[in-house]
Design a protein around this motif. Structure first.
Motif, mmCIF file in Angstrom:
data_model
loop_
_atom_site.group_PDB
_atom_site.id
_atom_site.type_symbol
_atom_site.label_atom_id
_atom_site.label_comp_id
_atom_site.label_asym_id
_atom_site.label_seq_id
_atom_site.Cartn_x
_atom_site.Cartn_y
_atom_site.Cartn_z
ATOM 1 N N GLN A 36 2.739 -31.122 2.244
ATOM 2 C CA GLN A 36 4.069 -30.734 2.696
ATOM 3 C C GLN A 36 4.557 -29.468 2.001
ATOM 4 N N VAL A 37 3.661 -28.817 1.268
ATOM 5 C CA VAL A 37 4.066 -27.616 0.544
ATOM 6 C C VAL A 37 4.568 -26.552 1.506
ATOM 7 N N ALA A 38 3.983 -26.484 2.682
ATOM 8 C CA ALA A 38 4.320 -25.419 3.619
ATOM 9 C C ALA A 38 5.779 -25.435 4.025
ATOM 10 N N ASP A 39 6.413 -26.624 4.039
ATOM 11 C CA ASP A 39 7.821 -26.637 4.417
ATOM 12 C C ASP A 39 8.728 -26.816 3.212
ATOM 13 N N GLY A 40 8.184 -26.564 2.023
ATOM 14 C CA GLY A 40 9.013 -26.519 0.837
ATOM 15 C C GLY A 40 9.568 -27.850 0.399
ATOM 16 N N SER A 41 8.937 -28.961 0.737
ATOM 17 C CA SER A 41 9.520 -30.257 0.436
ATOM 18 C C SER A 41 8.931 -30.916 -0.802
ATOM 19 N N GLU A 42 7.974 -30.244 -1.492
ATOM 20 C CA GLU A 42 7.424 -30.865 -2.678
ATOM 21 C C GLU A 42 8.464 -30.864 -3.795
ATOM 22 N N GLU A 43 8.438 -31.888 -4.602
ATOM 23 C CA GLU A 43 9.406 -32.026 -5.673
ATOM 24 C C GLU A 43 8.832 -31.459 -6.967
ATOM 25 N N PHE A 44 9.598 -30.606 -7.632
ATOM 26 C CA PHE A 44 9.150 -30.015 -8.886
ATOM 27 C C PHE A 44 9.501 -30.971 -10.013
ATOM 28 N N THR A 45 8.499 -31.411 -10.782
ATOM 29 C CA THR A 45 8.728 -32.457 -11.784
ATOM 30 C C THR A 45 8.474 -31.989 -13.208
ATOM 31 N N GLN A 46 8.180 -30.702 -13.413
ATOM 32 C CA GLN A 46 7.909 -30.204 -14.759
ATOM 33 C C GLN A 46 9.217 -29.898 -15.503
ATOM 34 N N ASP A 47 9.125 -29.791 -16.823
ATOM 35 C CA ASP A 47 10.288 -29.455 -17.634
ATOM 36 C C ASP A 47 10.486 -27.947 -17.769
ATOM 37 N N THR A 48 9.426 -27.184 -17.508
ATOM 38 C CA THR A 48 9.511 -25.735 -17.621
ATOM 39 C C THR A 48 8.898 -25.079 -16.389
ATOM 40 N N TYR A 49 9.213 -23.813 -16.202
ATOM 41 C CA TYR A 49 8.690 -23.036 -15.075
ATOM 42 C C TYR A 49 8.289 -21.661 -15.594
ATOM 43 N N LYS A 50 7.087 -21.221 -15.227
ATOM 44 C CA LYS A 50 6.617 -19.893 -15.620
ATOM 45 C C LYS A 50 6.976 -18.891 -14.530
ATOM 46 N N VAL A 51 7.751 -17.895 -14.879
ATOM 47 C CA VAL A 51 8.259 -16.918 -13.916
ATOM 48 C C VAL A 51 7.116 -16.102 -13.330
ATOM 49 N N GLN A 52 7.099 -15.992 -12.004
ATOM 50 C CA GLN A 52 6.103 -15.191 -11.294
ATOM 51 C C GLN A 52 6.726 -13.856 -10.879
ATOM 52 N N ARG A 53 5.871 -12.898 -10.592
ATOM 53 C CA ARG A 53 6.355 -11.590 -10.152
ATOM 54 C C ARG A 53 7.174 -11.744 -8.867
ATOM 55 N N GLY A 54 8.360 -11.168 -8.820
ATOM 56 C CA GLY A 54 9.217 -11.242 -7.653
ATOM 57 C C GLY A 54 10.236 -12.371 -7.710
ATOM 58 N N ASP A 55 10.117 -13.262 -8.693
ATOM 59 C CA ASP A 55 11.074 -14.361 -8.817
ATOM 60 C C ASP A 55 12.452 -13.858 -9.247
ATOM 61 N N TYR A 219 7.195 -20.789 1.703
ATOM 62 C CA TYR A 219 8.425 -20.487 2.454
ATOM 63 C C TYR A 219 8.299 -19.220 3.298
ATOM 64 N N GLY A 220 7.252 -18.431 3.065
ATOM 65 C CA GLY A 220 7.131 -17.171 3.792
ATOM 66 C C GLY A 220 8.248 -16.225 3.414
ATOM 67 N N ASN A 221 8.686 -15.424 4.370
ATOM 68 C CA ASN A 221 9.812 -14.516 4.140
ATOM 69 C C ASN A 221 11.097 -15.337 4.138
ATOM 70 N N SER A 260 6.612 -16.525 11.774
ATOM 71 C CA SER A 260 5.709 -17.614 11.380
ATOM 72 C C SER A 260 5.099 -17.370 10.001
ATOM 73 N N SER A 261 5.757 -16.567 9.165
ATOM 74 C CA SER A 261 5.227 -16.319 7.825
ATOM 75 C C SER A 261 5.287 -17.610 7.006
ATOM 76 N N GLY A 262 4.170 -17.984 6.429
ATOM 77 C CA GLY A 262 4.133 -19.195 5.620
ATOM 78 C C GLY A 262 3.904 -20.469 6.400
ATOM 79 N N THR A 263 3.704 -20.370 7.720
ATOM 80 C CA THR A 263 3.464 -21.559 8.539
ATOM 81 C C THR A 263 2.547 -21.185 9.696
ATOM 82 N N ASN A 264 2.283 -22.166 10.587
ATOM 83 C CA ASN A 264 1.316 -21.909 11.656
ATOM 84 C C ASN A 264 1.935 -21.806 13.043
ATOM 85 N N SER A 265 3.266 -21.761 13.136
ATOM 86 C CA SER A 265 3.925 -21.594 14.434
ATOM 87 C C SER A 265 5.248 -20.872 14.232
ATOM 88 N N VAL A 266 5.752 -20.280 15.296
ATOM 89 C CA VAL A 266 7.004 -19.523 15.217
ATOM 90 C C VAL A 266 8.177 -20.504 15.167
#
Length: 288
Positions: A36-55, A219-221, A260-266
């Motif tokens: 279900q990652v493609a629709d952004g529904s996964e739950e984040f369960t960590q105590d910390t987050y490592k910042v990625q480029r563009g965040d 999430y795409g764009n 359809s960025s980040g998924t398989n249909s418009v």
């Protein structure tokens, strides 16, 4: 070895294997056959987050299910909330620390050392009615210059802050509703609207663009709009984005083009969150 002895040996090996599996304390690995990652529904369960480029802090808050104000407080950040790739952010409340004992007033004994400077007792513990010495200059209030407030004509046209509540919600796109909100752990945390590629995606309510980009995996764009201090909405899978971060938008204003960025249909994936928690958008959008 007879055939019967052979079968008995195999049976004994199977028993040993099963006992080893039963005694395993670590959970078996989970294989996501239908992620279900493609629709952004996964739950984040960590105590910390490592910042990625563009965040941005707003994007991290959205992804981890938090209010960006809480993240700023946890990490000692202040506006404009600048973060850097590789930075480790705390995304859960830090443990409560015991308050430091109140500082006690320590009386200093007069030194008997003849080389120590003498203390002018007239400036120690002055009474409130005698906050200055006779030799000190007193500022005459009449000499203080006051700054006049700017007139209404020179004030910024952009809103100075966020309203206490959302005044009006509108549908973020025209099309067919193909998936609705689910409270299940792996369910859809918003709604999906299928439509024509390039059709308008609009702001569902008045607000300020706090994220515009594609740094959030799945999430795409993506566009995130802040409506109040606690309400945010997200618009994912866009073909193109036509607004910038920190831009104020009105309900019904075009912010992107469906894609359809980040998924398989418009389609448009639309979410509403209150303090980082997913809500059913259908409870806010007007009936069609």
């Amino acid at each position: 070895m007879s055939r019967q002895a052979h079968y008995l040996a195999i049976f004994a090996l199977l028993l040993i294997f099963l006992q080893g599996c039963a005694g395993r304390t670590a959970p078996a690995p989970v294989i996501l056959l239908n992620s279900q990652v493609a629709d952004g529904s996964e739950e984040f369960t960590q105590d910390t987050y490592k910042v990625q480029r563009g965040d941005t802090l707003f994007a991290v808050a959205w992804f981890t299910g938090n209010d960006y104000q809480d993240l700023a407080k946890y990490n000692g950040l202040s506006a404009p909330y600048t973060i850097y790739p590789g930075q480790i952010l705390r995304v859960t409340a830090p443990p409560q620390t015991a308050r430091a004992p109140a500082k006690s007033t320590i009386k200093t004994k007069q030194s008997t050392d003849p080389t120590s400077p003498s203390i002018d007792k007239s400036v120690v513990d002055r009474k409130k009615t005698q906050a200055y010495r006779e030799s000190e200059k007193v500022v005459n209030p009449q000499n203080v210059t006051t700054v006049k407030k700017p007139s209404a004509s020179v004030k910024n046209k952009a809103p100075s802050g966020f309203p206490s509540k959302v005044q009006k919600w509108v549908w973020p796109a025209q099309g067919r509703l193909v998936e609705t909100f689910s409270k299940a752990e792996s369910g859809n945390k918003g709604i999906d609207i299928a439509g024509a590629r390039g059709s308008n995606v609009v702001a569902a309510a008045d607000g300020k663009v706090v994220y515009s980009g594609n740094a959030l995996r799945g999430y795409g764009n993506l566009v995130i709009i802040k409506h109040t201090d606690t309400f945010l909405s997200a618009y994912a899978y866009n073909d193109t984005i036509v607004v910038k971060e920190r831009e104020w938008v009105s309900a019904g204003q075009t912010i992107a083009k469906m894609g359809s960025s980040g998924t398989n249909s418009v389609k448009l994936h639309f979410e509403v969150r209150y303090r980082g928690k997913s809500l059913d958008p259908m409870k806010y959008l007007p009936k069609q």
